[in-house]
Design a protein around this motif. Structure first.
Motif, PDB file in Angstrom:
ATOM      1  N   SER A 454      -4.177 -22.531 -32.001  1.00 23.30           N
ATOM      2  CA  SER A 454      -2.425 -22.630 -32.730  1.00 23.30           C
ATOM      3  C   SER A 454      -2.901 -22.565 -34.035  1.00 23.30           C
ATOM      4  N   ASP A 455      -1.833 -22.333 -34.151  1.00 21.10           N
ATOM      5  CA  ASP A 455      -1.168 -21.885 -35.830  1.00 21.10           C
ATOM      6  C   ASP A 455      -0.442 -22.804 -36.250  1.00 21.10           C
ATOM      7  N   THR A 456       0.716 -23.745 -34.957  1.00 19.30           N
ATOM      8  CA  THR A 456       1.981 -24.662 -35.412  1.00 19.30           C
ATOM      9  C   THR A 456       0.875 -25.858 -35.348  1.00 19.30           C
ATOM     10  N   GLN A 457       1.965 -26.507 -35.622  1.00 17.98           N
ATOM     11  CA  GLN A 457       1.562 -28.425 -35.512  1.00 17.98           C
ATOM     12  C   GLN A 457       1.978 -28.778 -33.803  1.00 17.98           C
ATOM     13  N   ASP A 458       2.550 -28.596 -33.244  1.00 16.03           N
ATOM     14  CA  ASP A 458       2.213 -29.170 -32.292  1.00 16.03           C
ATOM     15  C   ASP A 458       1.106 -29.660 -31.452  1.00 16.03           C
ATOM     16  N   ASP A 459       1.634 -30.933 -30.618  1.00 17.89           N
ATOM     17  CA  ASP A 459       0.129 -31.651 -30.099  1.00 17.89           C
ATOM     18  C   ASP A 459       0.026 -31.040 -28.666  1.00 17.89           C
ATOM     19  N   PHE A 460       1.012 -30.177 -28.030  1.00 12.58           N
ATOM     20  CA  PHE A 460       0.644 -29.971 -27.081  1.00 12.58           C
ATOM     21  C   PHE A 460       0.820 -31.374 -25.789  1.00 12.58           C
ATOM     22  N   GLN A 461       0.632 -32.496 -25.790  1.00  6.86           N
ATOM     23  CA  GLN A 461       0.845 -33.174 -25.571  1.00  6.86           C
ATOM     24  C   GLN A 461       1.768 -33.252 -24.072  1.00  6.86           C
ATOM     25  N   ALA A 462       2.692 -32.412 -24.413  1.00 10.30           N
ATOM     26  CA  ALA A 462       2.822 -31.730 -22.767  1.00 10.30           C
ATOM     27  C   ALA A 462       2.619 -31.108 -21.885  1.00 10.30           C
ATOM     28  N   LEU A 463       2.502 -29.711 -22.386  1.00 15.28           N
ATOM     29  CA  LEU A 463       1.029 -29.585 -21.731  1.00 15.28           C
ATOM     30  C   LEU A 463      -0.151 -30.297 -21.310  1.00 15.28           C
ATOM     31  N   LYS A 464      -1.087 -31.170 -21.628  1.00 17.59           N
ATOM     32  CA  LYS A 464      -2.010 -31.746 -21.479  1.00 17.59           C
ATOM     33  C   LYS A 464      -1.749 -32.891 -20.249  1.00 17.59           C
ATOM     34  N   ILE A 480      -7.352 -26.398 -30.365  1.00 18.43           N
ATOM     35  CA  ILE A 480      -8.218 -26.142 -31.779  1.00 18.43           C
ATOM     36  C   ILE A 480      -6.976 -25.610 -32.757  1.00 18.43           C
ATOM     37  N   PRO A 481      -7.374 -25.940 -34.268  1.00 14.48           N
ATOM     38  CA  PRO A 481      -6.568 -25.177 -34.947  1.00 14.48           C
ATOM     39  C   PRO A 481      -7.031 -23.746 -35.265  1.00 14.48           C
ATOM     40  N   LEU A 482      -6.133 -23.109 -35.428  1.00 14.38           N
ATOM     41  CA  LEU A 482      -6.562 -21.559 -35.236  1.00 14.38           C
ATOM     42  C   LEU A 482      -6.909 -21.089 -36.768  1.00 14.38           C
ATOM     43  N   TYR A 483      -8.220 -21.219 -37.636  1.00 10.73           N
ATOM     44  CA  TYR A 483      -8.389 -21.408 -38.296  1.00 10.73           C
ATOM     45  C   TYR A 483      -9.855 -19.948 -38.625  1.00 10.73           C
ATOM     46  N   PRO A 484      -9.221 -20.302 -40.035  1.00  2.00           N
ATOM     47  CA  PRO A 484      -9.507 -18.401 -40.205  1.00  2.00           C
ATOM     48  C   PRO A 484     -11.134 -17.754 -39.410  1.00  2.00           C
ATOM     49  N   PHE A 490     -12.829 -13.992 -33.073  1.00  2.00           N
ATOM     50  CA  PHE A 490     -11.044 -13.362 -32.260  1.00  2.00           C
ATOM     51  C   PHE A 490     -10.623 -11.657 -32.355  1.00  2.00           C
ATOM     52  N   ASP A 491     -10.625 -11.766 -33.734  1.00  2.00           N
ATOM     53  CA  ASP A 491      -9.712 -10.656 -34.174  1.00  2.00           C
ATOM     54  C   ASP A 491      -7.639 -10.726 -33.647  1.00  2.00           C
ATOM     55  N   MET A 492      -7.692 -12.051 -33.841  1.00  2.00           N
ATOM     56  CA  MET A 492      -6.094 -12.433 -33.679  1.00  2.00           C
ATOM     57  C   MET A 492      -5.653 -13.724 -34.742  1.00  2.00           C
ATOM     58  N   ASN A 493      -4.466 -13.714 -34.931  1.00  2.00           N
ATOM     59  CA  ASN A 493      -3.790 -14.689 -36.059  1.00  2.00           C
ATOM     60  C   ASN A 493      -2.726 -15.257 -35.763  1.00  2.00           C
ATOM     61  N   ASN A 494      -2.468 -14.417 -34.006  1.00  2.00           N
ATOM     62  CA  ASN A 494      -1.265 -15.921 -33.909  1.00  2.00           C
ATOM     63  C   ASN A 494      -2.162 -17.043 -32.527  1.00  2.00           C
TER      64      ASN A 494
END
Length: 547
Positions: A454-464, A480-484, A490-494
């Motif tokens: 993810s490239d957002t700040q969400d913690d995804f606790q609800a999903l977990k 896992i943060p969407l590091y460069p 993966f050739d994916m920026n989102n």
């Protein structure tokens, strides 16, 4: 029913899986089943792990599998990394190649490890013993049969007694002459190389340093020296010329040593020979890897040229592919039709493997005049430069060291959604670093792994929490943060997410960050796919005499 039959039934061993053969394939399959909490029995006609070095090369993918068992570091410490290769011609070093970092950026283990089969077997056997399991040594399969519900095997023990073992499944890891394969009546088609190979483990005294493998560039044969652990110890692998007419077992060691002396054209002393062998190489694979509740793995299913050191590694990967599928079926988490994918995935790999090793042998030792000229005159000039090119490294290393194997055509690989990704469903999970640590450090549990990048700040606790509330205790969850480096691999920026199978191959890739697709995928595993006709559960029985 006579008294003997009654006593056998009363004393029958009940288990989940019978493994026939305790070579690297059978032992590693047992180690994987330990991880999943599956009960099994291993029987082996020999008295213990092999005392002979036999297979030598351990590839990156095998070390990744060992890593999940906590054995990779021990293997690396006990083995010898292939750091360099020297090309010899006419008694002189014509080129030197750097090998120690060929796969940099592709795996934690960017090299070939020389680690003898005997040591691999001991490493795996020690793991089994630490986990309360063992091997029934000096025990030989006498006969077996199967029904829709179970497999029944009769084995002969060291004291001459007969023992009955009943299980849900049986796996033949019993080598190229496989009694299990013969009992199932499966075709083992292919061909035999006319060349006679020889192999020896010995000490060599010469002027060349013991820090590289040495390859003799010859017109019509193969000769390679692999450095082993220990002072001046080498594995020698070579071939006699096509006109050499003796059969296996007729060749004297003196003839091998004479051949080595003639072809190296260097002053050397070969001594303290631990063992040597001569053999003809076969290139064969089975028509299918399974029949009913019985499966084949390793040399029982495929044999080929030793060029490229693919054999032992491929057998270990066979077991790695099969183990998690057996575990899901035995635990009621998947329908038995998932087992068809073992045949689908590993048979395709075996066919490709035989083609690859045959071509590699022709390049390395073929007598065709053009190949011989390129090998002896052009290769020494260009090889050092070619191997420095990143595109060449990224092509050769995955091909040779088995991290490039994919299951894209498997029905377990769902491609909907992966169209815009460089990585596809069915690929091995790419290697990259997360906060300085390998992504594989997060993938050691014997489970499915759901990774949200993810490239957002969400913690995804609800999903977990939603995942934990489902009956999905065999799914691990990581955000896992969407590091460069992740975006680049993966050739994916989102933001996107990946579901990994327990063997760390990609089940699907999706940009939909919800549990729905995960649940649908896992639910499909519990349903019959219609791939397996009822007729597969044929009754098979065989009786054989000890060879």
């Amino acid at each position: 029913m006579n008294d003997l039959q009654v006593s056998l039934i009363d004393a029958a061993i009940q288990t989940d899986v019978i493994i026939i053969g305790a070579g690297p394939t059978g032992l590693s399959l047992g180690c994987q089943l330990v991880r999943y909490g599956i009960d099994f029995v291993i029987v082996e006609k020999n008295e213990g792990v092999t005392p002979y070095s036999k297979a030598l090369g351990v590839h990156a993918r095998t070390l990744e599998i060992y890593e999940q068992l906590g054995l990779a570091q021990q293997a690396v410490e006990q083995g010898a990394i292939a750091r360099k290769a020297r090309l010899l011609k006419g008694g002189k070093v014509r080129a030197e190649l750097e090998l120690s970092n060929l796969g940099a950026g592709l795996t934690t283990y960017p090299y070939v490890l020389f680690f003898e089969q005997s040591k691999n077997e001991q490493l795996l056997y020690d793991y089994l013993k630490r986990n309360g399991k063992t091997v029934r040594w000096q025990t030989e399969l006498a006969s077996f049969s199967q029904t829709e519900e179970k497999v029944t095997a009769y084995v002969n023990t060291a004291d001459g007694a007969s023992q009955l073992i009943e299980a849900k499944f049986l796996v033949g890891c019993d080598g190229p002459k496989s009694p299990v394969r013969h009992g199932l009546g499966l075709e083992f088609a292919g061909s035999t190389f006319e060349r006679m190979f020889y192999v020896a483990d010995a000490r060599i005294d010469w002027d060349l340093p013991h820090d590289a493998l040495h390859v003799c560039l010859l017109k019509d044969s193969l000769l390679v020296f692999f450095p082993l652990k220990g002072e001046h110890r080498y594995r020698i692998v070579g071939t006699f010329p096509e006109e050499f007419s003796k059969d296996e077992g007729e060749v004297l060691y003196a003839e091998i040593e004479q051949r080595i002396q003639e072809e190296v054209e260097l002053k050397l002393d070969v001594h303290d020979v631990e063992w040597f062998s001569t053999y003809k190489v076969h290139s064969r694979h089975v028509s299918q890897f399974w029949a009913g509740r019985c499966f084949l793995a390793g040399d029982a299913a495929h044999i080929h040229s030793p060029v490229g050191a693919q054999g032992m590694n491929t057998g270990i990967q066979d077991g790695y592919n099969l183990a998690w599928k057996l575990a899901l079926v035995l635990k009621g988490k998947a329908d038995k039709t998932i087992l068809e994918t073992y045949n689908q995935e590993r048979l395709e790999n075996a066919k490709h493997l035989l083609q690859t090793t045959d071509r590699m042998f022709q390049v390395a030792a073929g007598s065709d005049w053009l190949l011989a000229f390129l090998r002896t005159h052009i290769l020494p000039l260009i090889a050092p430069y070619i191997l420095r090119l990143d595109p060449v490294k990224k092509f050769l290393f995955p091909l040779l060291l088995q991290i490039g194997i994919n299951y894209r055509r498997s029905w377990l690989s769902q491609h909907a959604g992966d169209e815009h990704f460089k990585v596809k469903a069915g690929d091995r999970m790419p290697y990259f670093l997360v906060e300085g640590q390998s992504i594989y450090d997060k993938l050691r549990q014997p489970k499915f792994h759901w990774l949200v990048f993810s490239d957002t700040q969400d913690d995804f606790q609800a999903l977990k929490t939603e995942l934990e509330n489902q009956d999905t205790e065999f799914v691990d969850f990581n955000v896992i943060p969407l590091y460069p480096q992740v975006a680049e691999v993966f050739d994916m920026n989102n933001s996107f997410n990946v579901l990994l199978r327990p063997d760390n191959y990609i089940a699907f890739i999706s940009t939909e960050a919800s549990l729905n697709r995960v649940k649908i995928y896992l639910n499909e595993l519990t349903k019959s796919s219609g791939l397996l006709p009822a007729s597969i559960f044929t009754k098979t029985k065989r009786e054989r005499k000890s060879p």
